[in-house]
Design an enzyme around this catalytic site. Structure first.
Site: not given
Ligand SMILES: *Cc1c(COP(=O)(O)O)cnc(C)c1O
Length: 442
Positions: A299, A369-370
């Site tokens: 996570p 500037c976008e």
């Molecule tokens: C980005 C990523 C995560 C984390 O994703 P969250 O949405 O921030 O929990 C976990 N594992 C991999 C392989 C990722 O690329």
């Protein structure tokens, strides 16, 4: 996805008071204004200016613990690998490391940052579709816990490198389960058409081959189906497919001892219903209970997203014939999520008087500037005066890490609040450093 209500309809927006009520680490004090864990955000802005990211360390810690508790309550033994890319501040990495978390990294830079923050190599998992030879060599020489391999080509490359170094790489195959996580197009990763992982149909044969390759120790399977996932069904589908693959591999006599369930758990930016760690734990349990595999998860956003705000000041209010614009000193170069993913972020006034003033619709924009440099359209906010401060909520994940210096804007400062005190965890970038690595050709 479960598309959220139309972003331009302010009548469906939660009010600042509702947003704050749903985030107990924030509170409006009638004198001191918006507080994070008891610390007035105005005091931080007074001391170090804006734009500034501010994180609640207590919230990050509490969320880690509640996630771990949800897994334990489901009788699951899960190693949590914090996804470093969500917020790679060393203070944040050290916080999770001291809670017992490992790290999920996606580059050599993240690997080194995680090690510098004290996370043991054995608790590091390396994911990503384009690991370079140099990065794989680094991972091997550090002896990290697991490399999630995303293609047959990468597997061959890793086998050669490991063999040459006299090492055995513990690998998991990252399998693309072909499920639609119902999230934003740019952060869906588990559909057959996405670049990530090994196709479900090829995974078993590749795993069998991995078991015969020099320098390769296949320990299991990994999956990660996307980010900001607000429903459990895609997890249930993905985990069921991975569990079936574990069984099929074992029937061929192959050893499968670990399953990495990835990350992606979403958070309620708009106070929308979001799944709980307990719900995710139930999905993991129903798929993997009885299979006797070591479980892991990755996570990122769920642990840090809600715990941070981006503090900004109003530069001026611009009345155009069609719209009122609140122009902030923070822009898309700080927080790119609205421009990149059409993301909705709560915006709340910091001062106590602004908090109770009548609200009128305005667009909240940055100075870049976008036209995409827009944090919100037709948002109901008090008629803020120049220098008034606002906090852009839920900016703890994919915020500071995605910043750029576009328009020659130095990277903002980062602070955090812990035990009712605040401290700077990254200084504001000095403007001179924007050009110090440049060279004028002869
Ligand atoms: C980005 C990523 C995560 C984390 O994703 P969250 O949405 O921030 O929990 C976990 N594992 C991999 C392989 C990722 O690329």
């Amino acid at each position: 996805m479960a598309a959220p209500s139309p972003p331009n309809d302010p009548s469906t927006d939660p009010s600042p008071a509702e947003l704050i009520a749903a985030r107990p680490w924030l509170r409006h004090d009638p004198m001191a204004g918006l507080l994070m864990d008891g610390v007035p955000l105005a005091a931080i802005a007074d001391a170090i200016g804006t734009p500034t990211w501010v994180y609640s360390a207590a919230t990050m810690r509490a969320r880690y613990r509640s996630l771990a508790a949800a897994m334990a309550e489901a009788a699951l033994d899960v190693q949590v690998h914090y996804a470093v890319k969500a917020n790679d501040s060393r203070a944040v990495l050290a916080l999770f490391g001291s809670e017992g978390a490992g790290a999920d990294v996606v580059s050599g830079g993240e690997l080194l940052k995680a090690r510098r923050a004290g996370i043991p190599a054995s608790r590091i998992v390396y994911s990503g579709v384009g690991k370079s030879e140099q990065e794989l060599r680094l991972a091997l020489s550090e002896g990290i816990g697991q490399i999630n391999v995303e293609s047959a080509e990468e597997l061959s490359m890793l086998s050669c490198l490991a063999d040459a170094l006299g090492r055995r790489a513990r690998i998991a195959l990252r399998v693309n389960p072909d499920v639609d996580a119902g999230t934003n197009e740019k952060i869906a990763t588990g559909r057959a058409e996405d670049k990530f992982g090994i196709s479900y149909a090829d995974a078993a044969a590749l795993y069998a081959r991995a078991a015969t390759m020099p320098g390769i120790d296949p320990i299991g399977l990994a999956t990660h189906i996307g980010s900001q996932i607000l429903a459990l069904a895609p997890y249930r589908d993905a985990f069921a497919r991975i569990a079936a693959l574990v069984v099929a591999l074992r029937e061929q006599g192959l050893r499968v001892s670990a399953v990495d369930c990835g990350g992606g758990l979403g958070i309620p930016y708009r106070n929308e219903p979001a799944p709980s760690p307990a719900g995710l734990a139930a999905c993991m349990r129903s798929a993997f209970h009885g299979l006797n595999v070591r479980l892991a998860m990755e996570p990122g956003r769920w642990l840090v997203g809600s715990a941070g705000v981006l503090l900004a000041s109003v530069v001026l209010i611009k009345q155009s014939p069609l719209e009122r614009f609140i122009v902030l000193d923070a822009g898309m170069n700080e927080l790119v999520r609205p421009a990149m993913y059409d993301a909705w972020h709560g915006i709340v006034p910091v001062s106590a008087t602004d908090a109770i003033a009548p609200r009128v619709p305005a667009s909240v924009v940055g100075p870049v500037c976008e036209s995409g440099d827009t944090f919100a359209r037709s948002r109901l906010l008090p008629s803020l005066a120049p220098e008034a401060r606002v906090a852009i909520l839920d900016a703890g994940a994919y915020g500071a890490v995605m910043s750029s210096t576009y328009n020659a804007r130095p990277l903002a400062a980062e602070a955090w609040v812990d035990s009712e005190r605040w401290s700077v965890i990254r200084d504001r970038q000095a403007v001179e450093t924007l050009w110090e690595r440049e060279r004028l050709p002869e």
